[in-house]
Design an enzyme around this catalytic site. Structure first.
Site, PDB file in Angstrom:
ATOM      1  N   GLY A   1       0.147  -6.195  -2.585  1.00 54.81           N
ATOM      2  CA  GLY A   1       1.396  -6.952  -2.525  1.00 54.81           C
ATOM      3  C   GLY A   1       1.474  -7.793  -1.257  1.00 54.81           C
ATOM      4  O   GLY A   1       0.538  -7.866  -0.450  1.00 54.81           O
TER       5      GLY A   1
ATOM      6  N   THR B   1      -2.030   1.810  -8.045  1.00 58.62           N
ATOM      7  CA  THR B   1      -3.178   2.387  -8.737  1.00 58.62           C
ATOM      8  C   THR B   1      -2.738   3.421  -9.751  1.00 58.62           C
ATOM      9  O   THR B   1      -3.251   3.488 -10.870  1.00 58.62           O
ATOM     10  CB  THR B   1      -4.143   3.019  -7.715  1.00 58.62           C
ATOM     11  OG1 THR B   1      -4.557   2.012  -6.779  1.00 58.62           O
ATOM     12  CG2 THR B   1      -5.369   3.589  -8.410  1.00 58.62           C
TER      13      THR B   1
ATOM     14  N   GLU C   1       2.039  -8.800   2.363  1.00 57.58           N
ATOM     15  CA  GLU C   1       1.846  -7.998   3.571  1.00 57.58           C
ATOM     16  C   GLU C   1       2.428  -8.718   4.785  1.00 57.58           C
ATOM     17  O   GLU C   1       2.097  -9.879   5.056  1.00 57.58           O
ATOM     18  CB  GLU C   1       0.359  -7.708   3.797  1.00 57.58           C
ATOM     19  CG  GLU C   1      -0.232  -6.796   2.736  1.00 57.58           C
ATOM     20  CD  GLU C   1      -1.646  -6.358   3.063  1.00 57.58           C
ATOM     21  OE1 GLU C   1      -2.228  -6.890   4.046  1.00 57.58           O
ATOM     22  OE2 GLU C   1      -2.184  -5.481   2.361  1.00 57.58           O
TER      23      GLU C   1
ATOM     24  N   SER D   1       0.828  -1.189   0.000  1.00 58.04           N
ATOM     25  CA  SER D   1       0.000   0.000   0.000  1.00 58.04           C
ATOM     26  C   SER D   1       0.872   1.252   0.000  1.00 58.04           C
ATOM     27  O   SER D   1       1.790   1.392   0.797  1.00 58.04           O
ATOM     28  CB  SER D   1      -0.916   0.009   1.226  1.00 58.04           C
ATOM     29  OG  SER D   1      -1.688   1.183   1.256  1.00 58.04           O
ATOM     30  N   GLY D   2       0.579   2.179  -0.926  1.00 58.15           N
ATOM     31  CA  GLY D   2       1.355   3.405  -1.015  1.00 58.15           C
ATOM     32  C   GLY D   2       2.506   3.328  -1.984  1.00 58.15           C
ATOM     33  O   GLY D   2       3.232   4.314  -2.155  1.00 58.15           O
TER      34      GLY D   2
ATOM     35  N   SER E   1      -5.469   4.405  -0.380  1.00 61.93           N
ATOM     36  CA  SER E   1      -5.051   3.011  -0.485  1.00 61.93           C
ATOM     37  C   SER E   1      -6.199   2.143  -0.994  1.00 61.93           C
ATOM     38  O   SER E   1      -7.337   2.251  -0.532  1.00 61.93           O
ATOM     39  CB  SER E   1      -4.603   2.509   0.892  1.00 61.93           C
ATOM     40  OG  SER E   1      -4.269   1.148   0.831  1.00 61.93           O
ATOM     41  N   SER E   2      -5.906   1.283  -1.968  1.00 59.99           N
ATOM     42  CA  SER E   2      -6.909   0.337  -2.471  1.00 59.99           C
ATOM     43  C   SER E   2      -7.124  -0.755  -1.437  1.00 59.99           C
ATOM     44  O   SER E   2      -6.189  -1.432  -1.033  1.00 59.99           O
ATOM     45  CB  SER E   2      -6.441  -0.286  -3.798  1.00 59.99           C
ATOM     46  OG  SER E   2      -6.294   0.691  -4.791  1.00 59.99           O
TER      47      SER E   2
ATOM     48  N   ASN F   1      -0.963   5.266   3.319  1.00 65.05           N
ATOM     49  CA  ASN F   1      -1.376   5.825   2.023  1.00 65.05           C
ATOM     50  C   ASN F   1      -2.719   6.511   2.204  1.00 65.05           C
ATOM     51  O   ASN F   1      -3.632   5.961   2.813  1.00 65.05           O
ATOM     52  CB  ASN F   1      -1.484   4.702   0.983  1.00 65.05           C
ATOM     53  CG  ASN F   1      -1.760   5.228  -0.409  1.00 65.05           C
ATOM     54  OD1 ASN F   1      -1.778   6.432  -0.617  1.00 65.05           O
ATOM     55  ND2 ASN F   1      -1.977   4.333  -1.348  1.00 65.05           N
TER      56      ASN F   1
END
Length: 1132
Positions: free
Chosen positions: A391, A115, A393, A110-111, A164-165, A161
């Site tokens: 990704g 995206t 984690e 994330s971050g 973040s998605s 983020n």
């Protein structure tokens, strides 16, 4: 001469190493240092073969401009410096030219910019593919759909983020045979719906909740039973409700606009927002305990007002939903057992409903978007897939979500290794290079540990969830310890393996899996509940009973007619099936990889945290990727560019090689004495085993280029000096020649001047001598002539005197005779005049006497009856009867017939005079205002009579103009102050929406110089159009009030296109607009009357067509948009 294209290379002006395959030596430290060096110089992209590493710069870089797109378009992958556009171009050209389906896999934490990377890929493909109205519409829909399902409903602020998605998505973009986009299909994986209930401190819930409360109008909030205050809702965090640099209100408007572009209808968008509001309000329902007579605990809702508002939003009977929160019905075969829910169970039911409601809404959004953007044609399509997924984690507390996310990444790593090795092997076979086995870590054993249908962790978790009796997270961990204790990648403190009994880093309630990216410790707490994801059947049935169509469609299992006693699939099994489908899909496509890396946790530019980057490099397996890539040959290049780049290193190949490129490369490598084991010749490429060999070639090339540059400088300087010398020599010769010419010319001029002076003196002396002789001869001749002239003059004067004397004598006789005749005539004239005066005097005196007698006789009758007598005489003589006199109305055409034939001309003249007289008397009654109205009525008659069916009904209606009375109404004071000119028309019209044909009320204002549109409620001016920019007004010939105002192309007012209105006073508005335009511009406004005309809406021309039809709402015409090019108006 055409300019030669300068081809660059990945190796030119390279900062660090652009391709990690060429990194020497290869270890974790050099890998990170190379990334840092390139990051510090704003080089955020690096290759691992065909894999792109992207480091998030946390700032805008000037590397995504249209010029950059053209720079990377149709270029070789290694021809320019590393860039995401190079990978996008390679994938698109392979799909378009080689008919190979492509897939772009984007991974990272994330971050890290996943995206943004997917947006860049889509924007590049949209920029380089075809053009056209339909193609551009598909592009716009594909780019805007991200705002709907991703930015608003799928993303949230986290500590890492701000956007973040919270879900994984895979999208297939479909192209036709030319490479133009036709549509797309989206798949989503594991939206993290537990975020609805709670999220860590410093994070937010999904963006859509905050955007709705910040950007919705007060009217919409009241309709949804919401308040703008975030603190009113338990599901929203207050410590981070506002995010710096994020405008939730503006984002809400962007999302609504994106939904419209993608194809959502207004009622669908409102239904979605109603579901979002229901989820928010579910969190405010609270329960209190109550004891029943039988001693069992049950729960009751504290405040039923929230429940009432939810039921009003969803259309559910309040008693049905209240019972669903208090009781649970269990069915087994033919038996039903109803049990009460305690407070904890009631809260669980509430949260389960909120999670399911939101997750099912998210899935519905994905399906609805797929319906809008899917390809409409049935022809065979080419596909480019874009996978934007979370990704690997590794957190301090890892739970069920991290477990299945890491499982997905294990599968992606497995397919990456397999496809990479497969690609390497296929290239070696294609190039006829001997294939050597590559040793690598195969993570299939880890995947089997998780997904095995018998002894896999997911299978045991499902088995534990389905097992009767008491099921807890501890029993699940105990089962894992029994089955997986001997597995080399599974670790647990409670397993039978003695080596972990004293491992204090491994808590009792946890288990650890050694993934390919490292060991991950999982907290077993919550695994069973999150895998179950159970929603009580009572709640499903209550939702199905809702009158809200969308909510009812989200819970099909609540239909009593389709009741299914089979337990629904668990979250783990659903995700496993989705991953299997994804892997099967990826196997059929050519993969392209983008690995995203986050440089720091502060989300700040120019900061590179090596420890954080090292952690990501490990779990992304980037070093493993490099080792696999360079296990055979580290570098390969086609013969032509290789020879072109290094041909200056060999005398035989420099400057031009006339044979085949492969032969030239062989001569070159033999000349450089490179060991044979360091390279191999393929069919079309040269393969170099060790990066040191490539760097040696680059060093030799650099040195050779310096030598060539020195040689070029030497030759250039010699040429320059020779050129300067020859120029100086040529200049000296030219100067000398010019000087000699000048000297000779000067000497010649002096000689010539002297000769001319002498000649002039001689000619002058001769001329003076001849002149003297001629003058003497002339004087002699003049003397003779003068004497003769004097003699002739004397003789002529004598004769003249004699003739004059004779003439004077004859004239005297004539004068005397004339005077005598005149005297005689005057005497006769005097006598005749005297006689005439006496006769005239007698006649005048007699006439006066007769007139005096008549006046004395008729004076008493004449004054009283003269007018009447003359009128009666006229009627009797000319008209025959005074009772037949015509009416005084100007429109009365009746006139009595003539009594006598000889009065025909008099009769006609009298009729004309009488009509003019009565028209004048009628006009004298009008005021100036009435005169103006009749002039407008006359203009309307000329414009619309026998052309517009609506005209006859407007004849009897007076033209008022100011229907709104803006000067008197205080509501429009602000509008009145903003307009300084005189208002000619102030009327409420319906402005037709370009998108769907619906109407919006607007105030239509016409002044002497401008046409203005204002909001009916606020009075704010929306548009102002100078009359000089109005070119035409179009309308139908039928009985409707629709008309279009066409604007001059290129004017500022025409930026949004023409206007289409509907009004009850069409004839008056068109007439006044015509007269005002004529008065100001001195040009007639074109009035087009046709049942079908074109209207310019922004860049598109839309046909407005009028048809006859039966109306549901009576006699009111309706407007409906049929497609992008047709608006159809149904007229009764």
């Amino acid at each position: 001469m055409a300019k030669m294209e300068v081809k660059t290379s990945l190796l030119d002006n390279m900062i660090g190493v652009g391709d990690m395959v060429l990194l020497e030596p290869l270890n974790e430290e050099t890998f990170i240092n190379n990334l840092k060096k390139r990051f510090d110089h704003s080089e955020i992209y690096t290759y691992i073969g065909s894999v792109v590493i992207s480091v998030n710069p946390y700032r805008s870089l000037p590397i995504y401009s249209p010029e950059k797109v053209e720079e990377y378009r149709n270029r070789n992958f290694y021809e320019l410096s590393p860039h995401i556009f190079a990978l996008s171009d390679e994938a698109y050209r392979s799909l378009r030219d080689q008919d190979k389906d492509q897939c772009i896999l984007i991974t990272g934490e994330s971050g890290a910019g996943k995206t943004e990377a997917s947006k860049l890929v889509m924007s590049y493909v949209a920029a380089v593919c075809g053009k056209g109205a339909e193609v551009n519409q598909v592009k716009e829909q594909l780019l805007q759909m991200c705002y709907v399902h991703a930015v608003a409903f799928g993303n949230a602020k986290t500590v890492r983020n701000d956007n973040s998605s919270r879900f994984g998505k895979y999208m297939d973009i479909e192209f036709d045979f030319k490479g133009d986009p036709l549509g797309g299909v989206i798949s989503n994986f594991l939206v993290k719906k537990f975020r609805i209930l709670k999220h860590p401190r410093g994070e937010r819930n999904f963006h859509v909740f905050y955007q709705l409360l910040s950007g919705a109008s007060e009217e919409l909030l009241n309709k949804l039973k919401l308040e703008r205050d975030f603190s009113r809702y338990n599901y929203l965090s207050l410590d981070s409700a506002k995010v710096n640099g994020v405008d939730d209100a503006a984002n809400f408007r962007t999302v609504r606009n994106a939904m419209q572009i993608v194809g959502f209808m207004d009622h669908e968008a409102e239904s979605v927002l109603a579901v979002v509001a229901a989820v928010l309000k579910l969190g405010n329902i609270e329960f209190k305990p109550e004891s029943r007579v039988n001693g069992l605990d049950e729960s009751k809702i504290k405040d039923k007002n929230e429940l009432k508002e939810i039921c009003e939003l969803t259309g559910i009977d309040q008693s049905v939903l209240e019972r669903a929160f208090s009781f649970r019905t269990v069915e087994a075969k033919q038996e039903k057992v109803s049990t009460t829910l305690n407070v904890a169970q009631a809260y669980y039911a509430r949260d389960a409903l909120a999670k399911n409601l939101y997750s099912r809404l998210f899935s519905w959004l994905v399906n609805r978007i797929n319906e809008s953007i899917k390809a409409q044609t049935k022809v065979r399509k080419k596909v480019m897939g874009v996978l934007d997924i979370y990704g690997f984690e590794i957190f301090e507390d890892n739970s069920f979500e991290q477990f299945i996310i890491n499982y997905c990444n294990e599968k992606l790593q497995q397919i990456f290794i397999e496809l990479t090795l497969k690609e390497e092997q296929e290239e070696y076979i294609r190039e006829d290079i001997e294939w050597t086995h590559i040793d690598y870590f195969n993570n299939a054993i880890i995947c089997d540990l998780i997904e095995n249908n018998t002894n896999g962790i997911l299978a045991m978790l499902d088995e534990e969830c389905l097992r009767p009796g008491t099921v807890t997270d501890e029993t699940f961990l105990e089962k894992l310890n029994q089955v997986c204790a001997t597995h080399q990648h599974f670790e647990s403190r409670m397993s039978k393996c003695s080596r972990f009994l004293n491992d204090t880093s491994l808590p009792h309630s946890c288990f650890r899996i050694q993934h390919y990216a490292g060991k991950v410790l999982y907290q077993v707490e919550g695994f069973v509940d999150k895998n179950n994801d159970l929603l009580y059947r009572d709640l499903s049935q209550a939702m199905w009973k809702a009158s809200h169509a969308l909510i009812k469609s989200l819970f099909p299992e609540g239909n009593p007619a389709k009741i299914n006693l089979k337990r629904p699939p668990t979250a783990g099994s659903q995700f496993k099936a989705s991953v299997a489908t994804l892997m099967k899909n990826l196997q059929t496509k050519n993969p392209n990889y983008i690995r995203c890396i986050k440089p720091n946790d502060k989300k700040a530019a120019h900061i590179f945290t090596e420890a954080l980057v090292c952690h990501q490099i490990r779990y992304l397996g980037l070093l493993e990727n490099v080792r696999v890539r360079r296990a055979g040959y580290a570098f390969r290049q086609a013969y032509e560019p290789c020879l072109e780049r290094y041909k200056m290193l060999c005398k035989q190949t420099w400057p031009h090689w006339k044979g085949p490129a492969r032969s030239g490369v062989e001569v070159l490598f033999n000349e450089l004495e490179i060991p044979v084991e360091e390279y191999s010749f393929g069919r079309s490429k040269i393969f170099i085993r060790n990066p040191r060999t490539l760097f040696k070639l680059e060093d030799l090339r650099k040195q050779r280029l310096e030598d060539l540059a020195t040689l070029i400088q030497k030759i250039y300087r010699g040429w320059k000096c020779r050129t300067h010398f020859l120029l100086m020599k040529k200049s000296q010769i030219v100067i000398a020649a010019w000087y000699r010419r000048y000297a000779q010319q000067k000497r010649y001029q002096q000689t010539k001047s002297s000769a001319l002076v002498i000649q002039s003196y001689i000619r002058g002396w001769k001329a003076r001598k001849i002149l003297r002789e001629l003058k003497h001869q002339k004087r002699c001749k003049e003397a003779v002539t003068t004497i003769a002239a004097y003699w002739h003059g004397t003789q002529a004067r004598r004769e003249l005197r004699r003739l004059k004397e004779e003439a004077r004598n004859k004239h005297a006789i004539a004068v005397i005779w004339a005077y005598w005749l005149g005297s005689k005539a005057r005497r006769e004239l005097k006598r005749l005049k005297e006689e005439a005066r006496r006769k005239h005097a007698v006649a005048v005196i007699w006439a006066y006497w007769l007139g005096l007698k008549v006046r004395r006789e008729y004076r008493k009758f004449f004054r009283a009856n003269a007018g009447k007598k003359i009128y009666e005489f006229t009627c009797k003589i000319l008209l025959g009867n005074e009772n037949k006199m015509p009416s005084l109305s100007p429109i009365d055409k009746n006139w009595p017939s003539r009594p006598y034939l000889f009065l025909d001309s008099t009769h006609k003249e009298l009729k004309r005079i009488f009509h003019l007289w009565r028209c004048k008397k009628y006009r004298d009654q009008f005021t100036d205002q009435q005169k103006l109205i009749y002039e407008e009525k006359l203009e309307a008659s000329e414009l619309f009579k026998d052309k517009k069916a609506l005209y006859p009904s407007s004849v009897g209606q007076p033209f008022q103009g100011a229907y709104l009375e803006i000067n008197k109404n205080p509501k429009y004071k602000k509008l009145k102050d903003a307009i300084e000119e005189k208002i000619i028309i102030a009327e409420v019209v319906n402005k037709i929406n370009r998108a769907n044909g619906k109407s919006t009320s607007r105030i239509f204002l016409l002044t002497n110089n401008n046409l203005l549109l204002a909001d009916q409620k606020s009075g704010q001016i929306k548009s102002e159009v100078p009359l000089v920019d109005v070119t035409k007004v179009s309308m139908s010939s039928q009985n409707d009030g629709f008309f279009a105002v066409h604007l001059k192309e290129g004017s500022e007012a025409a930026s949004k296109g023409d206007f289409l209105f509907s009004s009850d006073h069409l004839i008056e508005m068109a007439t006044k607009l015509y007269r005002t335009t004529l008065s100001q511009t001195k040009q007639k406004l074109n009035i087009e009357i046709s049942d079908e005309f074109l209207v310019q809406f922004r860049q598109d021309k839309v046909c407005v067509k009028f048809i006859q039809g039966n109306q549901k709402n009576g006699s009111v015409p309706t407007c409906k948009r049929k497609n992008n090019r047709l608006l159809e108006v149904a007229v009764p």
